[in-house]
Design a protein around this motif. Sequence first.
Motif, short mmCIF file in Angstrom:
data_model
loop_
_atom_site.label_atom_id
_atom_site.label_comp_id
_atom_site.label_asym_id
_atom_site.label_seq_id
_atom_site.Cartn_x
_atom_site.Cartn_y
_atom_site.Cartn_z
N GLU A 23 11.43 33.49 18.53
CA GLU A 23 11.72 33.09 16.90
C GLU A 23 10.30 32.98 16.12
O GLU A 23 9.39 32.45 16.65
CB GLU A 23 12.37 31.42 16.94
CG GLU A 23 12.55 30.91 15.77
CD GLU A 23 13.36 29.70 15.40
OE1 GLU A 23 14.26 29.65 16.26
OE2 GLU A 23 13.33 28.85 14.49
N TYR A 38 5.27 26.75 15.21
CA TYR A 38 4.80 27.94 14.56
C TYR A 38 4.32 27.29 13.05
O TYR A 38 4.12 28.27 12.47
CB TYR A 38 5.85 29.13 14.64
CG TYR A 38 6.92 28.67 13.80
CD1 TYR A 38 7.43 28.33 12.65
CD2 TYR A 38 8.39 29.22 14.92
CE1 TYR A 38 8.77 27.99 12.22
CE2 TYR A 38 9.57 29.00 14.39
CZ TYR A 38 9.84 28.42 13.10
OH TYR A 38 11.10 28.30 12.68
N ILE A 39 4.24 26.03 13.10
CA ILE A 39 3.74 25.71 11.41
C ILE A 39 2.48 25.83 11.62
O ILE A 39 1.84 25.00 12.49
CB ILE A 39 4.58 24.26 10.94
CG1 ILE A 39 6.04 24.37 11.40
CG2 ILE A 39 4.02 23.94 10.06
CD1 ILE A 39 6.78 25.02 10.33
N LEU A 74 12.40 18.88 19.61
CA LEU A 74 12.74 19.34 17.99
C LEU A 74 14.53 19.23 18.00
O LEU A 74 15.16 19.52 19.16
CB LEU A 74 12.49 20.73 18.21
CG LEU A 74 12.54 21.51 16.70
CD1 LEU A 74 11.40 21.04 15.95
CD2 LEU A 74 12.49 22.80 17.14
N VAL A 119 11.97 16.30 8.65
CA VAL A 119 11.27 17.34 9.62
C VAL A 119 9.96 16.47 10.34
O VAL A 119 9.96 16.08 11.39
CB VAL A 119 10.95 18.57 9.40
CG1 VAL A 119 10.31 19.30 10.54
CG2 VAL A 119 12.06 19.43 8.72
N PRO A 123 8.76 28.67 19.68
CA PRO A 123 7.52 27.88 19.99
C PRO A 123 7.05 27.21 18.62
O PRO A 123 7.81 27.55 17.71
CB PRO A 123 6.33 28.88 19.96
CG PRO A 123 6.99 30.06 19.46
CD PRO A 123 8.44 30.13 19.51
N ARG A 172 18.17 23.94 15.53
CA ARG A 172 18.54 24.32 14.07
C ARG A 172 19.54 25.59 14.14
O ARG A 172 19.31 26.51 15.14
CB ARG A 172 17.38 24.83 13.41
CG ARG A 172 16.25 24.09 13.29
CD ARG A 172 16.25 23.02 12.46
NE ARG A 172 14.97 22.50 11.89
CZ ARG A 172 14.06 21.28 12.55
NH1 ARG A 172 14.70 20.91 13.61
NH2 ARG A 172 12.93 21.12 12.18
N ALA A 214 6.25 20.23 19.16
CA ALA A 214 7.07 21.51 18.71
C ALA A 214 6.93 21.99 17.52
O ALA A 214 7.58 22.81 17.16
CB ALA A 214 8.60 20.64 18.93
N LEU A 215 6.12 21.62 16.62
CA LEU A 215 6.04 22.20 15.39
C LEU A 215 4.75 22.72 14.62
O LEU A 215 4.54 23.75 14.56
CB LEU A 215 6.19 21.24 14.42
CG LEU A 215 7.42 20.30 14.15
CD1 LEU A 215 7.27 19.12 13.25
CD2 LEU A 215 8.59 21.31 13.60
N1 GLN Z 1 12.20 25.62 12.19
C1 GLN Z 1 11.51 24.28 12.16
C2 GLN Z 1 11.15 23.94 10.83
O1 GLN Z 1 11.03 24.77 9.94
C3 GLN Z 1 9.99 24.61 13.14
C4 GLN Z 1 10.46 24.90 14.45
C5 GLN Z 1 9.11 25.58 15.22
O2 GLN Z 1 7.87 25.13 14.69
N2 GLN Z 1 9.49 26.28 16.17
O3 GLN Z 1 10.87 22.69 10.66
#
Ligand code: GLN
Length: 297
Positions: A255, A203-204, A102, A216, A201, A105, A224-225
Amino acid sequence: MSEGTIGSVSEATIGALHRALRQALRNAGFETPDLDARLLVCDTFALDAAGLILRADEPAAPEGAERLHERTRRRLAGEPVGRILGRRFFFEHEFQLSPDTLEPRPDTEVLVELAAEAFRKKGAGHLLFADVGVGTGAIGVSLLALFPESRCVAIDLSEGALDTALENARAAGVADRFLPLRGDYLGALGPRSLAAVVSNPPYIPSRDVDALDPGVREHDPRLALDGGADGLDAYRALTQAARLCLAPGGDLLLEIGIGQERDVRALGEGAGLVWRQTRADLAGIARALWFQSDDRA
Ligand code: GLN
């Protein structure tokens, strides 16, 4: 951008190329056209910000102009600047990216700051922590640099990510305290073995991944998403695993995605951890959670 917008590649000055690129990115409606143009031009011509001003009237080397032209094409097609350059600045270091990582950010810097506060409260010292889903190493490497006696178990499912992370640890001068480990969560670590666990981790929610911004979706690795059906799979696993692997009083720093605070807090508390703090990012979005294991346990 058409060939015509940047003029004749062999005659243009660096300043003219810079202005043309900036304008093209503005016209295309990008969020940060000036920053993007500066990063691309500086990297292409090996200039720092001062050099960009001082050498604006110099003719651009033709290979550089060609390269910038190609990079402009990629940017206009939606590729993030960090991907084009293959690296990105995060916290206090630069991190190489690879297709398995990833792109770090700025939001994640909030997690590093919160973790640093938690570490300081412990008196730091020789603490051993894990960075789960280490990616480029941005979080773990930044913390190792802040806490020179700490060590980091750097866990990732992706071998490619671990290679990139180790290279980044080397570049930051912390590789001797950076221990790459291929795996899922904390399964390989013993009970009560860690002073802290940090993680950004995936988290989507699965169904939302395809609707993400193309910058993205097409350039960050899905692994990673994608956080599973409700986006919370990793938090379920991590809160349970952390409760077992953390030493008494150990810290878990996570996060989270937009709107996940309540659910993740409930998962941590449900696993027997004590919620300590929630930290917002620069946009005011709850972005990092701090839990502690019960110190009497
Ligand atoms: N912050 C990333 C995004 O919004 C996602 C990162 C994650 O899933 N940890 O694209």
